[in-house]
Write an enzyme that holds these catalytic residues in place. Sequence first.
Site, short mmCIF file in Angstrom:
data_model
loop_
_atom_site.label_atom_id
_atom_site.label_comp_id
_atom_site.label_asym_id
_atom_site.label_seq_id
_atom_site.Cartn_x
_atom_site.Cartn_y
_atom_site.Cartn_z
N LYS A 1 0.91 -1.37 0.15
CA LYS A 1 0.21 0.07 -0.07
C LYS A 1 0.89 1.33 0.00
O LYS A 1 0.82 2.19 -0.76
CB LYS A 1 -1.07 -0.08 1.13
CG LYS A 1 -1.93 -1.21 1.15
CD LYS A 1 -2.72 -1.14 2.49
CE LYS A 1 -2.15 -1.40 3.67
NZ LYS A 1 -1.48 -2.66 3.96
N ARG B 1 -10.45 -0.16 8.65
CA ARG B 1 -10.18 -1.40 8.84
C ARG B 1 -11.19 -2.30 9.45
O ARG B 1 -10.89 -3.55 9.81
CB ARG B 1 -8.87 -1.37 9.82
CG ARG B 1 -7.54 -0.86 8.80
CD ARG B 1 -6.41 -1.23 9.63
NE ARG B 1 -5.27 -0.70 9.01
CZ ARG B 1 -3.92 -0.98 8.92
NH1 ARG B 1 -3.65 -2.07 9.03
NH2 ARG B 1 -3.22 -0.21 8.43
N ARG C 1 11.83 -7.12 5.83
CA ARG C 1 11.57 -5.67 5.91
C ARG C 1 12.61 -5.39 6.69
O ARG C 1 12.36 -5.58 7.94
CB ARG C 1 10.58 -5.17 5.62
CG ARG C 1 10.41 -3.64 5.86
CD ARG C 1 8.89 -3.23 5.58
NE ARG C 1 7.98 -3.50 6.67
CZ ARG C 1 6.79 -2.97 6.63
NH1 ARG C 1 6.50 -2.04 5.72
NH2 ARG C 1 5.86 -3.39 7.55
N ARG D 1 11.11 -3.55 12.06
CA ARG D 1 9.90 -2.69 12.67
C ARG D 1 9.25 -3.76 13.85
O ARG D 1 9.36 -5.15 13.65
CB ARG D 1 8.80 -2.39 11.62
CG ARG D 1 8.13 -1.33 11.75
CD ARG D 1 7.33 -0.86 10.78
NE ARG D 1 5.90 -1.45 10.82
CZ ARG D 1 5.06 -1.12 9.69
NH1 ARG D 1 5.23 -0.35 8.66
NH2 ARG D 1 3.70 -1.47 9.94
P1 AP5 Z 1 4.61 -1.57 1.91
O1 AP5 Z 1 4.54 -0.86 1.01
O2 AP5 Z 1 5.21 -1.00 3.22
O3 AP5 Z 1 3.26 -2.48 2.22
P2 AP5 Z 1 1.94 -1.95 3.29
O4 AP5 Z 1 1.03 -2.61 2.59
O5 AP5 Z 1 1.98 -0.43 3.36
O6 AP5 Z 1 2.48 -2.75 4.51
P3 AP5 Z 1 2.41 -2.15 6.04
O7 AP5 Z 1 3.30 -3.25 6.82
O8 AP5 Z 1 2.79 -0.74 6.20
O9 AP5 Z 1 0.91 -2.36 6.12
P4 AP5 Z 1 0.16 -2.54 7.58
O10 AP5 Z 1 -1.33 -2.06 6.87
O11 AP5 Z 1 0.09 -3.75 8.07
O12 AP5 Z 1 0.69 -1.44 8.35
P5 AP5 Z 1 0.39 -0.11 8.99
O13 AP5 Z 1 1.57 0.58 8.95
O14 AP5 Z 1 -0.81 0.58 7.99
O15 AP5 Z 1 5.56 -2.71 1.42
C1 AP5 Z 1 5.76 -3.87 2.42
C2 AP5 Z 1 7.33 -4.37 1.96
O16 AP5 Z 1 7.09 -5.08 0.90
C3 AP5 Z 1 8.30 -3.26 1.95
O17 AP5 Z 1 9.53 -3.59 2.36
C4 AP5 Z 1 8.39 -2.97 0.55
O18 AP5 Z 1 9.49 -2.51 -0.06
C5 AP5 Z 1 8.00 -4.41 -0.10
N1 AP5 Z 1 7.23 -4.28 -1.42
C6 AP5 Z 1 6.30 -3.39 -1.80
N2 AP5 Z 1 5.48 -3.53 -2.86
C7 AP5 Z 1 6.35 -4.83 -3.38
C8 AP5 Z 1 6.31 -5.54 -4.45
N3 AP5 Z 1 5.44 -5.33 -5.63
N4 AP5 Z 1 7.38 -6.69 -4.63
C9 AP5 Z 1 8.30 -6.60 -3.89
N5 AP5 Z 1 8.33 -6.34 -2.71
C10 AP5 Z 1 7.52 -5.15 -2.43
O19 AP5 Z 1 -0.28 -0.28 10.41
C11 AP5 Z 1 0.49 -0.79 11.29
C12 AP5 Z 1 -0.43 -0.97 12.51
O20 AP5 Z 1 -0.70 0.24 12.86
C13 AP5 Z 1 -1.58 -1.98 12.37
O21 AP5 Z 1 -1.24 -3.37 12.84
C14 AP5 Z 1 -2.38 -1.44 13.52
O22 AP5 Z 1 -1.95 -2.00 14.80
C15 AP5 Z 1 -2.20 -0.02 13.43
N6 AP5 Z 1 -3.40 0.46 12.60
C16 AP5 Z 1 -3.26 1.31 11.32
N7 AP5 Z 1 -3.98 1.74 10.80
C17 AP5 Z 1 -5.11 1.57 11.58
C18 AP5 Z 1 -6.57 1.60 11.67
N8 AP5 Z 1 -7.14 2.36 10.67
N9 AP5 Z 1 -7.40 1.12 12.55
C19 AP5 Z 1 -6.62 0.37 13.81
N10 AP5 Z 1 -5.41 0.10 13.85
C20 AP5 Z 1 -4.57 0.70 12.83
#
Ligand code: AP5
Length: 218
Positions: free
Chosen positions: A15, A90, A129, A162
């Site tokens: 994302k 979510r 990662r 992380r």
């Molecule tokens: P990346 O682009 O970072 O993927 P992402 O989908 O953004 O992954 P996140 O780990 O950030 O998502 P998440 O939704 O779990 O975490 P968030 O920070 O929102 O890519 C991931 C990896 O893959 C990178 O190393 C990248 O380089 C690689 N990559 C990307 N595309 C690729 C490709 N095509 N091929 C190969 N490699 C690739 O949330 C974290 C925490 O916050 C949650 O667990 C929760 O506790 C809390 N939280 C966040 N939002 C909410 C909400 N709305 N409500 C409640 N809790 C929340």
Amino acid sequence: MPPALVLIGPPGAGKSTLTGTLLERFRLVRVATGELLRAEIAAGTALGRAAAQYVERGALVADGLIDQLLRASLDAIPADTGVLLDGYPRNVHQADVLDAVLRHTGRPLTAVLALDLPDAEVVRRLGGRRECRGAGAPWVLHVDDAAAVARCRAAGGTPVQRADDRPAVIRRRLAVYRAETEPLLTRYRAAGLLRVVDATGAPAEVATRAVAALASAQ
Ligand code: AP5
């Protein structure tokens, strides 16, 4: 009217990686709840201290805290500017809040882009990662990319994992996604807003598919 676009997908689906393309192509401002939470946690605010306990174990942060964060972020965006919601909503509560907030701000929800990625690839991407820290602006690398690891170390940096990318926490985040977030796709499909994109392959390929899927939704 300025659009609102939702980006949904399992953890590690890409994302954040995709947002650069989408922001530029559709001229949107990004609201990413995960990044906002990490900033609050790093700054040691009351919201950050309350949220940390959820993030560290891979659970969804309590709705009340997220409501607060979302409303404050959207309030700070000029009314004539479209938004990209990255990783929000979510669960059903958040989807209801989003509908109400968007109605209030006069932004129609134009599309929901869902990234589709098998669990095994989620685990591979997140398990490997690391963030290169201590050598200028932090940047992301994968441990299997020996050249990137060497570049990080040569610049005096350290690849840091992380806290919520530990294997047990990845499994929990994935389970939470499948149980609480994925069911929202049914709601958005019924509303005619859903565009599902295959998130396997290189980032550029995913970006091309995403732009094509969204262009047909404009
Ligand atoms: P990346 O682009 O970072 O993927 P992402 O989908 O953004 O992954 P996140 O780990 O950030 O998502 P998440 O939704 O779990 O975490 P968030 O920070 O929102 O890519 C991931 C990896 O893959 C990178 O190393 C990248 O380089 C690689 N990559 C990307 N595309 C690729 C490709 N095509 N091929 C190969 N490699 C690739 O949330 C974290 C925490 O916050 C949650 O667990 C929760 O506790 C809390 N939280 C966040 N939002 C909410 C909400 N709305 N409500 C409640 N809790 C929340």
